[in-house]
Design a protein around this motif. Structure first.
Motif, PDB file in Angstrom:
ATOM      1  N   GLU A  28       0.828  -1.207   0.000  1.00  0.00           N
ATOM      2  CA  GLU A  28       0.000   0.000   0.000  1.00  0.00           C
ATOM      3  C   GLU A  28       0.863   1.258   0.000  1.00  0.00           C
ATOM      4  N   ALA A  33      -2.066   3.129  -2.754  1.00  0.00           N
ATOM      5  CA  ALA A  33      -3.456   2.664  -2.860  1.00  0.00           C
ATOM      6  C   ALA A  33      -3.661   1.511  -1.893  1.00  0.00           C
ATOM      7  N   ASP A  34      -4.913   1.335  -1.440  1.00  0.00           N
ATOM      8  CA  ASP A  34      -5.172   0.222  -0.538  1.00  0.00           C
ATOM      9  C   ASP A  34      -5.396  -1.071  -1.321  1.00  0.00           C
ATOM     10  N   PRO A  36      -7.878  -3.345  -1.442  1.00  0.00           N
ATOM     11  CA  PRO A  36      -9.108  -3.505  -2.226  1.00  0.00           C
ATOM     12  C   PRO A  36      -9.074  -2.732  -3.559  1.00  0.00           C
ATOM     13  N   TRP A  37      -8.489  -1.536  -3.562  1.00  0.00           N
ATOM     14  CA  TRP A  37      -8.405  -0.760  -4.801  1.00  0.00           C
ATOM     15  C   TRP A  37      -7.496  -1.469  -5.807  1.00  0.00           C
ATOM     16  N   ASP A  40      -9.383  -4.221  -7.307  1.00  0.00           N
ATOM     17  CA  ASP A  40     -10.380  -3.696  -8.247  1.00  0.00           C
ATOM     18  C   ASP A  40      -9.752  -3.288  -9.574  1.00  0.00           C
ATOM     19  N   MET A  41      -8.599  -2.638  -9.505  1.00  0.00           N
ATOM     20  CA  MET A  41      -7.969  -2.096 -10.713  1.00  0.00           C
ATOM     21  C   MET A  41      -7.132  -3.126 -11.466  1.00  0.00           C
TER      22      MET A  41
END
Length: 163
Positions: A28, A33-34, A36-37, A40-41
């Motif tokens: 992170e 970014a965390d 989960p992001w 997602d990406m």
């Protein structure tokens, strides 16, 4: 997931007077970014690539306590880095305990499903043999007693040959 890796790792680092690293936090920090992001990406595959780079880097650091993400063992290179460069303690935790500990945690992308227990069962079936392959020691965290688990881990480390 929910084994207490980060909590126990911080505690052990303090007891042993060693630096502590959590591989997910390092990822992170490096990405800004965390987790989960990132999932997602980039999907799980993108996350695992980032994780492998961080595990390679961190396992080269001498004298640290390292807590990894629960899925670190799915990558063969990570298993090799961990087993060959450190003393690996598998914090074995029954699925029912994992479920209770992670029930309300929205920061675990793999558990954002209609049936988290089924997902944990599947992950346990996949990962338990891999953790046993890479581990030098296995310690149960089912009791939830941090001091007892820490004492068990310290006993394992004391029995580890030096070299």
């Amino acid at each position: 997931m929910g084994a207490g890796k980060s909590t126990l790792g911080r505690h052990l680092a303090q007891v042993l007077d060693r630096p502590f690293f959590d591989s997910d936090r390092v990822i992170e920090e490096k990405t800004g970014a965390d987790i989960p992001w990132i999932f997602d990406m980039e999907g799980e595959e993108g996350f695992r690539r980032r994780e492998q780079d961080v595990i390679d880097e961190l396992t080269r650091e001498p004298g640290i306590v390292l807590a990894t993400g629960g899925g670190v063992v799915v990558t063969p290179e990570n298993r090799a880095f961990l087993h060959e460069r450190g003393c690996v303690v598998y914090l074995w935790t029954p699925v029912e305990v994992q479920l209770a500990r992670t029930r309300n945690d929205k920061g675990r992308p793999l558990l954002q499903t209609a049936d988290p227990k089924a997902r944990l069962d599947a992950l346990f079936a996949e990962r338990d043999p891999l953790y046993r392959q890479v581990a030098h020691h296995v310690v149960s965290t089912a009791s939830g007693n941090l001091k007892k688990v820490a004492d068990d881990v310290l006993a394992c480390l004391d029995s580890q040959p030096q070299g």
